[in-house]
Design a protein around this motif. Structure first.
Motif, short mmCIF file in Angstrom:
data_model
loop_
_atom_site.label_atom_id
_atom_site.label_comp_id
_atom_site.label_asym_id
_atom_site.label_seq_id
_atom_site.Cartn_x
_atom_site.Cartn_y
_atom_site.Cartn_z
N PHE A 4 28.60 18.97 -64.25
CA PHE A 4 27.30 18.70 -64.85
C PHE A 4 27.06 19.70 -65.97
CE2 PHE A 4 26.68 21.62 -61.32
CZ PHE A 4 25.91 22.62 -61.87
N THR A 5 26.18 19.34 -66.87
CA THR A 5 25.76 20.27 -67.92
C THR A 5 24.45 20.92 -67.50
OG1 THR A 5 24.69 18.45 -69.10
CG2 THR A 5 26.95 19.03 -69.75
N TYR A 6 24.10 22.01 -68.20
CA TYR A 6 22.96 22.82 -67.76
C TYR A 6 22.25 23.41 -68.97
CZ TYR A 6 20.77 27.14 -65.94
OH TYR A 6 19.91 28.16 -65.63
N THR A 7 20.92 23.32 -68.96
CA THR A 7 20.11 24.02 -69.96
C THR A 7 18.92 24.67 -69.27
OG1 THR A 7 18.84 22.00 -70.42
CG2 THR A 7 20.71 22.49 -71.87
N GLU A 18 13.92 17.52 -72.12
CA GLU A 18 15.28 17.62 -71.61
C GLU A 18 15.55 16.63 -70.49
OE1 GLU A 18 18.01 19.37 -72.23
OE2 GLU A 18 17.34 20.71 -73.82
N THR A 21 16.60 12.58 -70.55
CA THR A 21 17.96 12.05 -70.66
C THR A 21 18.39 11.44 -69.33
OG1 THR A 21 18.45 13.84 -72.19
CG2 THR A 21 20.33 12.66 -71.27
N SER A 24 19.46 13.25 -65.70
CA SER A 24 18.97 14.63 -65.70
C SER A 24 18.02 14.87 -64.53
CB SER A 24 18.25 14.94 -67.01
OG SER A 24 19.13 14.84 -68.10
N SER A 45 24.02 14.41 -63.93
CA SER A 45 24.96 14.81 -64.97
C SER A 45 24.44 16.00 -65.77
CB SER A 45 25.23 13.63 -65.92
OG SER A 45 24.01 13.18 -66.50
N HIS A 46 23.14 16.29 -65.62
CA HIS A 46 22.54 17.39 -66.38
C HIS A 46 21.41 18.00 -65.57
CE1 HIS A 46 21.35 19.75 -69.83
NE2 HIS A 46 20.13 19.25 -69.79
N LEU A 47 21.38 19.33 -65.48
CA LEU A 47 20.32 20.05 -64.80
C LEU A 47 19.47 20.81 -65.81
CD1 LEU A 47 22.08 21.55 -61.63
CD2 LEU A 47 20.78 19.42 -61.84
N VAL A 48 18.15 20.70 -65.65
CA VAL A 48 17.20 21.40 -66.50
C VAL A 48 16.54 22.49 -65.67
CG1 VAL A 48 15.19 21.20 -68.00
CG2 VAL A 48 16.79 19.28 -67.80
#
Length: 330
Positions: A4-7, A18, A21, A24, A45-48
């Motif tokens: 996963f991606t992370y911001t 964010e 998406t 997320s 797929s993405h964690l905020v």
């Protein structure tokens, strides 16, 4: 765990952008989310990361209540002097749940959104409508001892696991949320959903909305309250049945009464219309039994959990008697 991606969001507005998406999710304490990711139940797929935004304080409101920031930890809430003094029901409910380590990490906002502990939801090899809509509910004809007896549907009999939420339901809290459409408030009674044919939706939140605070009203029932949690072992176990009970009395006469049940439905279970019928009546076991019977009217067991129907009725009476006598049970 899947990649996963992370911001890390700097403020609420950035967090909302964010998370819009696909795939997320917000993460704060992560005490439930990370467990579910590890066993492949949830696959974001993405964690905020929202731990650096505001909403980390507990403040008085202009109406005489308290505003609990969504990122305040469960431990800090339970031990806050104003919560202990004015809303002891909430403090006792929080301390009845989880472990000290989890309470130190888990946030108030995250507590509202934790997922069910149904065995089949956690088992990715079995059908589960909460995990995969339309696949079926394995629990209805399976092992369902811990599961719901109220507000169920043919799609799901899962229960909401929170202790904190049961107390918030009894206190008639309000949830503050923010999304792309702006800010709004949701009465706690309307925040969580019953399963019906959409059990994968736990709360009445839009996908881009974030919880910013939980507002407690001025009335905290600090004199006559009880949180009763019945479970298989004395600690670190989810409730078979829990009861948040609160009374306002004039002598032995009921001026106000609140009861919320946990461990029995897809959301904390309240019947304000049944409570209203008891106002002006004497606070006796017979009166409390009438309320208990009303609360469990229409309850349905699924075999292994049939015992919960009588257990819940007895628990309501016991909790109300403890509240009347100023006794609490954690």
């Amino acid at each position: 765990m899947r990649p996963f991606t992370y911001t890390q969001a700097a403020d609420v507005e950035a967090a909302v952008r964010e998370v819009s998406t696909d795939g997320s999710r917000f993460i704060a304490g992560g005490t439930n989310l990370l467990d579910l990711m590890k066993i492949d139940v949830l696959r974001p797929s993405h964690l905020v990361d929202i731990t650096q935004i505001a909403h980390r304080s507990i403040d008085k409101t202009g109406e005489g209540g308290l505003l609990l920031g969504a990122l305040v930890t469960n431990a800090d809430t339970a031990y806050h002097p104003q919560v202990e003094q004015r809303y002891p029901l909430l403090s006792h409910a929080i301390l009845a749940g989880a472990t000290a380590q989890l309470r130190n990490m888990a946030t108030d906002g995250g507590n509202l959104l934790q997922r069910t502990r149904c065995y089949y939801f956690y088992d990715t090899h079995t059908p589960c409508n909460k995990r995969e809509p339309g696949s079926g509910c394995s629990a209805i004809k399976g092992y369902n001892r811990d599961l719901a007896i109220l507000g169920t549907s043919e799609s799901c009999i899962a229960t909401h696991p929170s202790d904190m939420c049961v107390a918030l339901a009894a206190l008639e809290a309000t949830v503050h949320v923010t999304g792309k459409a702006g800010e709004r408030t949701i009465p706690f009674q309307d925040f969580h959903r019953l399963p019906e044919d959409t059990p994968h939706l736990d709360a009445n939140l839009q996908p881009d909305e974030i919880i910013t605070a939980i507002e407690l009203p001025s009335k905290g029932f600090s004199q006559h309250y009880a949180y009763l949690k019945l479970r298989d072992r004395a600690s670190y176990a989810f409730a078979l049945v829990s009861v948040a009970a609160a009374l306002e009395l004039d002598g032995d006469t009921i001026k106000d009464i609140r009861v919320a049940l946990g461990g029995v439905a897809h959301k904390p279970w309240r019947l304000p219309e049944a409570e209203a019928l008891l106002k002006g009546q004497e606070a006796t076991p017979a009166t409390f039994q009438k309320l208990a019977k009303a609360y469990l009217q229409g309850a349905r067991g699924y075999g292994h959990n049939d015992f919960k129907i009588e257990l819940a009725q007895r628990a309501i009476v016991r909790a109300l008697l403890q509240a009347k006598e100023r006794k609490t049970t954690a």
